[in-house]
Enzyme design. Sequence first.
Site, PDB file in Angstrom:
ATOM      1  N   SER A  10       6.553 -24.305   6.861  1.00 45.46           N
ATOM      2  CA  SER A  10       6.890 -23.091   6.121  1.00 45.46           C
ATOM      3  C   SER A  10       5.813 -22.025   6.302  1.00 45.46           C
ATOM      4  O   SER A  10       4.631 -22.349   6.426  1.00 45.46           O
ATOM      5  CB  SER A  10       7.027 -23.393   4.627  1.00 45.46           C
ATOM      6  N   HIS A  58      -0.434 -19.143  -2.840  1.00 45.50           N
ATOM      7  CA  HIS A  58       1.003 -18.905  -2.666  1.00 45.50           C
ATOM      8  C   HIS A  58       1.768 -19.610  -3.791  1.00 45.50           C
ATOM      9  O   HIS A  58       1.431 -20.736  -4.180  1.00 45.50           O
ATOM     10  CB  HIS A  58       1.462 -19.429  -1.308  1.00 45.50           C
ATOM     11  N   LYS A 109       1.340 -29.518   4.007  1.00 48.97           N
ATOM     12  CA  LYS A 109       2.075 -29.232   5.239  1.00 48.97           C
ATOM     13  C   LYS A 109       1.116 -28.757   6.332  1.00 48.97           C
ATOM     14  O   LYS A 109       1.210 -29.160   7.498  1.00 48.97           O
ATOM     15  CB  LYS A 109       3.151 -28.165   4.988  1.00 48.97           C
TER      16      LYS A 109
END
Length: 295
Positions: A175, A183, A197
Amino acid sequence: MALVTRVPLLSTTTSPCASFRHCRAFKCERRFRRLAAVVSSEMADLSTVLVTGAGGRTGQIVYKKLKERSDQYTGRGLVRTVESKEKIGGADDVFVGDIRDVDSMVPAIQGIDALVILTSAVPKMKPGFDPSKGGRPEFYFEEGAYPEQVDWIGQKNQIDAAKAAGVKQIVLVGSMGGTNLNHPLNSLGNGNILVWKRKAEQYLADSGIPYTIIRAGGLQDKEGGVRELLVGKDDELLQTETRTIARADVAEVCIQALQFEEAKFKAFDLASKPEGTGTPTKDFKALFSQISTRF
Protein backbone atom coordinates in the site's frame (compact mmCIF):
# COMPACT_ATOMS: atom_id res chain seq x y z
CA MET A 1 10.36 -76.32 -68.50
CA ALA A 2 11.04 -73.63 -65.93
CA LEU A 3 8.33 -72.91 -63.44
CA VAL A 4 7.11 -69.34 -63.28
CA THR A 5 5.99 -68.18 -59.82
CA ARG A 6 3.38 -65.50 -59.82
CA VAL A 7 3.75 -63.01 -56.96
CA PRO A 8 0.42 -61.47 -55.97
CA LEU A 9 0.32 -57.71 -55.99
CA LEU A 10 -1.59 -57.74 -52.71
CA SER A 11 -1.65 -60.12 -49.83
CA THR A 12 -4.45 -62.59 -50.13
CA THR A 13 -5.58 -61.47 -46.70
CA THR A 14 -5.43 -57.74 -47.35
CA SER A 15 -7.89 -55.91 -49.54
CA PRO A 16 -6.91 -52.68 -51.37
CA CYS A 17 -9.24 -50.78 -49.07
CA ALA A 18 -7.66 -52.26 -45.95
CA SER A 19 -4.21 -51.40 -47.25
CA PHE A 20 -5.28 -47.81 -47.86
CA ARG A 21 -6.78 -47.57 -44.41
CA HIS A 22 -3.56 -48.89 -42.88
CA CYS A 23 -1.51 -46.28 -44.73
CA ARG A 24 -3.86 -43.48 -43.74
CA ALA A 25 -3.85 -44.61 -40.09
CA PHE A 26 -0.04 -44.67 -40.10
CA LYS A 27 0.09 -41.10 -41.42
CA CYS A 28 -2.50 -39.97 -38.86
CA GLU A 29 -0.49 -41.56 -36.09
CA ARG A 30 2.65 -39.73 -37.19
CA ARG A 31 0.76 -36.43 -37.31
CA PHE A 32 -0.71 -37.12 -33.86
CA ARG A 33 2.73 -37.79 -32.42
CA ARG A 34 4.08 -34.56 -33.87
CA LEU A 35 1.09 -32.63 -32.49
CA ALA A 36 1.51 -34.26 -29.07
CA ALA A 37 5.17 -33.26 -29.04
CA VAL A 38 4.27 -29.66 -29.83
CA VAL A 39 1.57 -29.57 -27.13
CA SER A 40 3.95 -31.13 -24.63
CA SER A 41 6.58 -28.53 -25.45
CA GLU A 42 4.08 -25.70 -25.07
CA MET A 43 2.90 -27.06 -21.73
CA ALA A 44 6.48 -27.22 -20.55
CA ASP A 45 6.80 -23.52 -21.42
CA LEU A 46 3.79 -22.53 -19.31
CA SER A 47 4.68 -20.57 -16.21
CA THR A 48 3.16 -21.91 -12.98
CA VAL A 49 2.04 -18.98 -10.84
CA LEU A 50 0.72 -19.10 -7.28
CA VAL A 51 -1.37 -16.23 -5.92
CA THR A 52 -1.69 -16.14 -2.14
CA GLY A 53 -4.65 -14.38 -0.61
CA ALA A 54 -6.63 -15.76 -3.54
CA GLY A 55 -9.84 -15.53 -1.54
CA GLY A 56 -9.53 -11.76 -1.11
CA ARG A 57 -11.20 -9.24 -3.39
CA THR A 58 -8.05 -8.46 -5.39
CA GLY A 59 -6.62 -11.98 -5.10
CA GLN A 60 -9.74 -13.47 -6.65
CA ILE A 61 -9.29 -11.27 -9.71
CA VAL A 62 -5.64 -12.26 -10.15
CA TYR A 63 -6.52 -15.94 -9.83
CA LYS A 64 -9.33 -15.59 -12.37
CA LYS A 65 -7.07 -13.77 -14.84
CA LEU A 66 -4.45 -16.52 -14.56
CA LYS A 67 -7.08 -19.17 -15.30
CA GLU A 68 -8.36 -17.19 -18.28
CA ARG A 69 -4.82 -17.13 -19.73
CA SER A 70 -4.27 -20.88 -19.63
CA ASP A 71 -2.20 -20.62 -22.81
CA GLN A 72 0.41 -18.69 -20.80
CA TYR A 73 0.01 -19.72 -17.19
CA THR A 74 -0.84 -22.60 -14.94
CA GLY A 75 -2.59 -20.77 -12.13
CA ARG A 76 -2.74 -21.81 -8.48
CA GLY A 77 -4.33 -20.19 -5.46
CA LEU A 78 -3.67 -20.30 -1.72
CA VAL A 79 -6.48 -19.50 0.69
CA ARG A 80 -6.79 -19.72 4.48
CA THR A 81 -10.04 -21.69 4.80
CA VAL A 82 -12.07 -24.33 2.99
CA GLU A 83 -14.91 -21.78 2.80
CA SER A 84 -12.64 -19.39 0.85
CA LYS A 85 -11.66 -22.23 -1.48
CA GLU A 86 -15.31 -23.00 -2.24
CA LYS A 87 -16.02 -19.30 -2.77
CA ILE A 88 -13.60 -19.20 -5.73
CA GLY A 89 -14.72 -22.47 -7.28
CA GLY A 90 -13.11 -25.16 -5.14
CA ALA A 91 -10.75 -26.37 -7.87
CA ASP A 92 -7.89 -28.77 -7.12
CA ASP A 93 -5.38 -26.02 -7.89
CA VAL A 94 -6.61 -24.00 -4.90
CA PHE A 95 -4.71 -24.98 -1.76
CA VAL A 96 -5.70 -24.34 1.84
CA GLY A 97 -2.86 -23.19 4.07
CA ASP A 98 -1.77 -20.71 6.73
CA ILE A 99 1.00 -18.26 5.81
CA ARG A 100 2.01 -18.18 9.47
CA ASP A 101 2.80 -21.91 9.22
CA VAL A 102 5.50 -22.57 6.62
CA ASP A 103 4.86 -26.32 6.39
CA SER A 104 1.22 -25.76 5.43
CA MET A 105 2.32 -23.72 2.38
CA VAL A 106 4.81 -26.21 0.95
CA PRO A 107 2.37 -28.19 -1.28
CA ALA A 108 1.17 -24.97 -2.93
CA ILE A 109 4.64 -23.51 -3.49
CA GLN A 110 6.44 -26.63 -4.73
CA GLY A 111 7.05 -26.48 -8.49
CA ILE A 112 5.93 -22.89 -9.09
CA ASP A 113 7.83 -20.38 -11.23
CA ALA A 114 6.39 -17.18 -9.77
CA LEU A 115 4.57 -16.02 -6.65
CA VAL A 116 2.07 -13.17 -6.35
CA ILE A 117 1.59 -12.14 -2.71
CA LEU A 118 -1.79 -10.58 -1.93
CA THR A 119 -2.15 -11.50 1.73
CA SER A 120 -2.91 -8.77 4.25
CA ALA A 121 -4.16 -8.32 7.79
CA VAL A 122 -7.73 -7.00 7.78
CA PRO A 123 -9.00 -4.75 10.59
CA LYS A 124 -12.52 -5.28 11.87
CA MET A 125 -14.87 -2.59 13.17
CA LYS A 126 -15.81 -2.82 16.83
CA PRO A 127 -19.56 -3.36 17.27
CA GLY A 128 -21.79 -0.63 18.61
CA PHE A 129 -20.70 2.26 16.37
CA ASP A 130 -23.57 4.64 15.60
CA PRO A 131 -22.70 7.13 12.83
CA SER A 132 -25.70 9.30 13.81
CA LYS A 133 -23.95 10.15 17.07
CA GLY A 134 -20.82 11.40 15.32
CA GLY A 135 -17.30 10.37 16.17
CA ARG A 136 -15.23 7.72 14.48
CA PRO A 137 -15.52 3.94 14.53
CA GLU A 138 -12.94 1.90 16.38
CA PHE A 139 -11.14 -1.05 14.84
CA TYR A 140 -9.38 -4.16 16.08
CA PHE A 141 -7.48 -7.16 14.73
CA GLU A 142 -8.42 -10.71 15.65
CA GLU A 143 -6.05 -12.64 17.87
CA GLY A 144 -3.23 -14.10 15.79
CA ALA A 145 -4.08 -11.91 12.80
CA TYR A 146 -2.27 -8.69 13.68
CA PRO A 147 -0.23 -6.97 10.93
CA GLU A 148 3.02 -8.11 12.55
CA GLN A 149 1.91 -11.73 12.22
CA VAL A 150 0.33 -11.50 8.77
CA ASP A 151 2.07 -8.69 6.91
CA TRP A 152 5.53 -9.29 8.35
CA ILE A 153 5.95 -12.89 9.57
CA GLY A 154 3.45 -14.32 7.08
CA GLN A 155 5.00 -12.56 4.10
CA LYS A 156 8.52 -13.37 5.27
CA ASN A 157 7.50 -17.03 5.44
CA GLN A 158 6.23 -16.88 1.87
CA ILE A 159 9.42 -15.27 0.61
CA ASP A 160 11.60 -17.82 2.40
CA ALA A 161 9.54 -20.76 1.12
CA ALA A 162 9.58 -19.38 -2.43
CA LYS A 163 13.34 -18.91 -2.31
CA ALA A 164 13.85 -22.47 -1.07
CA ALA A 165 11.65 -23.73 -3.94
CA GLY A 166 13.68 -21.86 -6.56
CA VAL A 167 10.95 -19.39 -7.52
CA LYS A 168 12.09 -17.04 -10.31
CA GLN A 169 10.04 -13.94 -9.45
CA ILE A 170 7.87 -12.57 -6.64
CA VAL A 171 5.24 -9.86 -7.11
CA LEU A 172 4.23 -8.28 -3.80
CA VAL A 173 1.24 -5.97 -3.49
CA GLY A 174 1.44 -3.43 -0.67
CA SER A 175 0.00 0.00 0.00
CA MET A 176 0.99 3.59 -0.48
CA GLY A 177 1.56 5.59 2.68
CA GLY A 178 4.49 3.64 4.10
CA THR A 179 6.81 6.65 4.21
CA ASN A 180 4.59 8.32 6.83
CA LEU A 181 4.69 6.74 10.29
CA ASN A 182 1.70 8.89 11.27
CA HIS A 183 -0.47 7.65 8.40
CA PRO A 184 -4.04 6.99 9.64
CA LEU A 185 -3.87 3.34 8.54
CA ASN A 186 -1.17 2.72 11.14
CA SER A 187 -3.54 3.75 13.93
CA LEU A 188 -6.23 1.21 13.02
CA GLY A 189 -6.32 -1.26 15.88
CA ASN A 190 -2.87 0.02 16.90
CA GLY A 191 -1.59 -2.39 14.28
CA ASN A 192 1.02 -0.22 12.48
CA ILE A 193 0.06 -2.11 9.36
CA LEU A 194 2.09 0.02 6.92
CA VAL A 195 5.19 -0.33 9.10
CA TRP A 196 5.02 -4.12 8.93
CA LYS A 197 4.21 -4.10 5.21
CA ARG A 198 7.24 -1.93 4.56
CA LYS A 199 9.43 -4.29 6.59
CA ALA A 200 8.32 -7.23 4.42
CA GLU A 201 8.96 -5.23 1.26
CA GLN A 202 12.50 -4.50 2.39
CA TYR A 203 13.05 -8.17 3.19
CA LEU A 204 11.96 -9.11 -0.33
CA ALA A 205 14.18 -6.45 -1.90
CA ASP A 206 17.15 -7.86 0.03
CA SER A 207 16.33 -11.51 -0.76
CA GLY A 208 18.12 -11.71 -4.12
CA ILE A 209 14.97 -13.00 -5.85
CA PRO A 210 13.79 -10.92 -8.83
CA TYR A 211 10.88 -8.91 -7.45
CA THR A 212 8.20 -6.38 -8.28
CA ILE A 213 6.73 -4.38 -5.39
CA ILE A 214 3.43 -2.65 -6.18
CA ARG A 215 2.26 -0.09 -3.63
CA ALA A 216 -1.33 0.47 -4.59
CA GLY A 217 -3.43 3.53 -3.84
CA GLY A 218 -6.96 3.39 -2.46
CA LEU A 219 -8.56 0.26 -3.88
CA GLN A 220 -11.86 0.53 -5.73
CA ASP A 221 -14.26 -2.16 -6.89
CA LYS A 222 -14.56 -0.83 -10.42
CA GLU A 223 -14.04 -2.08 -13.97
CA GLY A 224 -10.43 -2.37 -15.06
CA GLY A 225 -8.68 -1.50 -18.31
CA VAL A 226 -10.46 1.82 -18.86
CA ARG A 227 -8.11 4.25 -17.10
CA GLU A 228 -4.65 5.65 -17.60
CA LEU A 229 -2.36 4.19 -14.95
CA LEU A 230 0.15 6.29 -13.06
CA VAL A 231 3.35 5.15 -11.36
CA GLY A 232 5.28 7.10 -8.74
CA LYS A 233 7.62 6.81 -5.79
CA ASP A 234 7.87 7.75 -2.12
CA ASP A 235 4.13 8.45 -1.80
CA GLU A 236 4.33 11.47 -4.12
CA LEU A 237 1.00 10.48 -5.68
CA LEU A 238 -0.68 10.93 -2.29
CA GLN A 239 -0.07 14.67 -2.66
CA THR A 240 -2.17 14.73 -5.85
CA GLU A 241 -5.83 14.13 -6.70
CA THR A 242 -5.01 10.77 -8.32
CA ARG A 243 -4.68 8.47 -5.33
CA THR A 244 -6.99 5.58 -6.17
CA ILE A 245 -6.87 2.51 -8.40
CA ALA A 246 -9.34 -0.20 -9.45
CA ARG A 247 -8.61 -3.65 -8.00
CA ALA A 248 -8.91 -5.06 -11.52
CA ASP A 249 -6.13 -2.75 -12.69
CA VAL A 250 -3.88 -3.80 -9.80
CA ALA A 251 -4.54 -7.43 -10.75
CA GLU A 252 -3.63 -6.76 -14.38
CA VAL A 253 -0.39 -5.03 -13.40
CA CYS A 254 0.51 -8.06 -11.26
CA ILE A 255 0.22 -10.39 -14.24
CA GLN A 256 1.86 -8.01 -16.69
CA ALA A 257 4.82 -7.73 -14.29
CA LEU A 258 5.49 -11.43 -14.90
CA GLN A 259 6.00 -10.82 -18.61
CA PHE A 260 8.56 -8.00 -18.77
CA GLU A 261 12.15 -7.75 -17.62
CA GLU A 262 11.48 -4.02 -17.17
CA ALA A 263 9.29 -4.88 -14.15
CA LYS A 264 11.96 -6.80 -12.24
CA PHE A 265 13.84 -5.32 -9.29
CA LYS A 266 11.39 -2.43 -9.24
CA ALA A 267 9.20 -0.90 -6.51
CA PHE A 268 6.58 1.72 -7.29
CA ASP A 269 3.37 3.42 -6.25
CA LEU A 270 0.35 2.76 -8.46
CA ALA A 271 -2.76 4.87 -9.06
CA SER A 272 -4.86 5.97 -12.03
CA LYS A 273 -6.46 8.98 -13.60
CA PRO A 274 -10.26 9.20 -13.34
CA GLU A 275 -12.17 7.30 -16.00
CA GLY A 276 -12.71 9.45 -19.08
CA THR A 277 -9.50 11.42 -18.65
CA GLY A 278 -6.22 10.41 -20.24
CA THR A 279 -5.66 7.30 -22.38
CA PRO A 280 -6.29 3.80 -20.98
CA THR A 281 -2.96 2.05 -20.40
CA LYS A 282 -2.23 -0.79 -22.82
CA ASP A 283 1.56 -0.68 -23.17
CA PHE A 284 2.79 -2.17 -19.90
CA LYS A 285 6.38 -2.47 -21.04
CA ALA A 286 6.43 1.32 -21.44
CA LEU A 287 4.75 1.71 -18.03
CA PHE A 288 7.40 -0.38 -16.27
CA SER A 289 10.17 1.38 -18.19
CA GLN A 290 9.21 4.65 -16.48
CA ILE A 291 10.20 3.19 -13.12
CA SER A 292 13.76 3.50 -11.83
CA THR A 293 13.27 2.97 -8.09
CA ARG A 294 14.40 -0.36 -6.64
CA PHE A 295 12.72 0.32 -3.29
